[in-house]
Design a protein around this motif. Structure first.
Motif, PDB file in Angstrom:
ATOM      1  N   ASP A   9      -0.584  -6.567  -0.082  1.00 33.11           N
ATOM      2  CA  ASP A   9       0.203  -6.676  -1.311  1.00 33.11           C
ATOM      3  C   ASP A   9       0.579  -5.321  -1.900  1.00 33.11           C
ATOM      4  O   ASP A   9       1.242  -5.263  -2.934  1.00 33.11           O
ATOM      5  N   GLY A  10       0.157  -4.259  -1.267  1.00 26.94           N
ATOM      6  CA  GLY A  10       0.493  -2.930  -1.751  1.00 26.94           C
ATOM      7  C   GLY A  10      -0.632  -2.288  -2.528  1.00 26.94           C
ATOM      8  O   GLY A  10      -1.514  -2.958  -3.075  1.00 26.94           O
ATOM      9  N   ALA A  13      -1.811  -3.423  -6.125  1.00 25.24           N
ATOM     10  CA  ALA A  13      -2.164  -4.819  -6.378  1.00 25.24           C
ATOM     11  C   ALA A  13      -3.517  -4.932  -7.085  1.00 25.24           C
ATOM     12  O   ALA A  13      -4.483  -4.259  -6.711  1.00 25.24           O
ATOM     13  N   ARG A  36       3.864  -0.591  -0.446  1.00 27.42           N
ATOM     14  CA  ARG A  36       4.629  -1.669  -1.073  1.00 27.42           C
ATOM     15  C   ARG A  36       4.113  -2.991  -0.499  1.00 27.42           C
ATOM     16  O   ARG A  36       3.296  -3.003   0.421  1.00 27.42           O
ATOM     17  N   GLU A  37       4.609  -4.084  -1.030  1.00 26.38           N
ATOM     18  CA  GLU A  37       4.152  -5.379  -0.534  1.00 26.38           C
ATOM     19  C   GLU A  37       4.575  -5.590   0.914  1.00 26.38           C
ATOM     20  O   GLU A  37       5.722  -5.340   1.288  1.00 26.38           O
ATOM     21  N   SER A  39       3.496  -8.675   2.599  1.00 22.46           N
ATOM     22  CA  SER A  39       2.979 -10.022   2.846  1.00 22.46           C
ATOM     23  C   SER A  39       3.670 -10.668   4.042  1.00 22.46           C
ATOM     24  O   SER A  39       4.850 -10.445   4.303  1.00 22.46           O
ATOM     25  N   ASN A  95      -6.163 -11.241  -1.639  1.00 20.00           N
ATOM     26  CA  ASN A  95      -4.809 -11.759  -1.592  1.00 20.00           C
ATOM     27  C   ASN A  95      -4.607 -12.857  -2.634  1.00 20.00           C
ATOM     28  O   ASN A  95      -5.419 -13.773  -2.724  1.00 20.00           O
TER      29      ASN A  95
END
Length: 254
Positions: A9-10, A13, A36-37, A39, A95
């Protein structure tokens, strides 16, 4: 322990830093996470562009390595280059959203733990049904406690734990259930749209599974208000089928 923390998620997060807070009191913690994300990137790795990292500060004081790659890249780079001494444990998460059933195959969170296990480092992937940062502190404290138990038990090389929490405070969780990965296929769909230039595009989605016929499935455990823990092997060989097929001759030519 020396612990490597990562996620998909970066690096900013909340779930990652909840883990940092829970582990840093008693362990030497290093954060190596995507910038960065990332996912649902699965176990992808970066081959056709440079992998870069940057030392950054989060909340003014906490530091980590932000990597412009995938979760698996983060673990690879952390183990090979960024940590002076190899970690004794890799934890990926937390997560916001469960990683159970077939979603295990798509999850970058799970892939990071799998990458560590492939390298011979004990690992856990940690997820929670709740969106955002609700109940992540409870989940992080449980993960830290579990890690000490796992260190005592030991895990076979190439096996890691996939840990999932229900969307509940700890005092409402019924307990822990050792679970197996669900294999049910979700109903998938694509929503067709048109952009302002009249070009077609799609949003992909699926309907999550809510009913289970056996209580030892990971998603069923969550639905019953248990923490689900599933041991997962990196070796994907189907040994039952291998034994069956080994008795059959395959000619070189038709």
């Amino acid at each position: 322990m020396r612990v490597l923390l990562t996620n998909d998620d970066g690096i900013h997060a909340p779930g990652l830093w909840a883990l940092h807070q829970a582990f840093s009191a008693r362990h030497q913690v290093t954060v190596v996470a995507p910038d960065r994300e990332r996912s649902a990137v699965g176990h992808g790795i970066t081959l056709h562009q440079p992998i870069r990292f940057e030392n950054i500060r989060v909340n003014g004081s906490l530091g980590g390595f932000a990597v412009n790659g995938t979760p698996a890249d983060c673990v690879k780079l952390g183990l090979a280059e960024l940590m002076d001494t190899p970690p004794e444990l890799v934890v990926s998460g937390i997560n916001p959203g469960a990683n159970v059933g077939i979603n295990v195959n798509y999850s970058g969170t799970v892939a990071a733990a799998k990458e560590a296990a492939m390298a011979g480092v004990p690992a856990m992937a940690v997820s929670i049904i709740a969106p955002g940062d609700r109940h992540v502190d409870d989940a992080a404290r449980f993960a830290e406690s579990l890690s000490l138990q796992v260190k005592g038990w030991g895990l076979p090389r190439g096996t890691f734990l996939n840990v999932n929490f229900p969307d509940l405070p700890m005092n409402e969780i019924r307990g822990v259930r050792w679970s197996r990965q669900g294999t049910g296929i979700f109903a998938q769909h694509f929503e067709k749209r048109r952009d302002p230039r009249d070009r077609i595009y799609y949003w992909q989605g699926c309907d999550g599974q809510t009913a289970y016929d056996q209580s030892d499935i990971d998603g069923a455990a969550l639905g019953d208000r248990y923490i689900s823990i599933t041991p997962i092997k990196c070796d994907m060989t189907d040994y039952d089928t291998l034994r069956e097929l080994s008795r059959r001759d395959v000619p070189l030519t038709p």
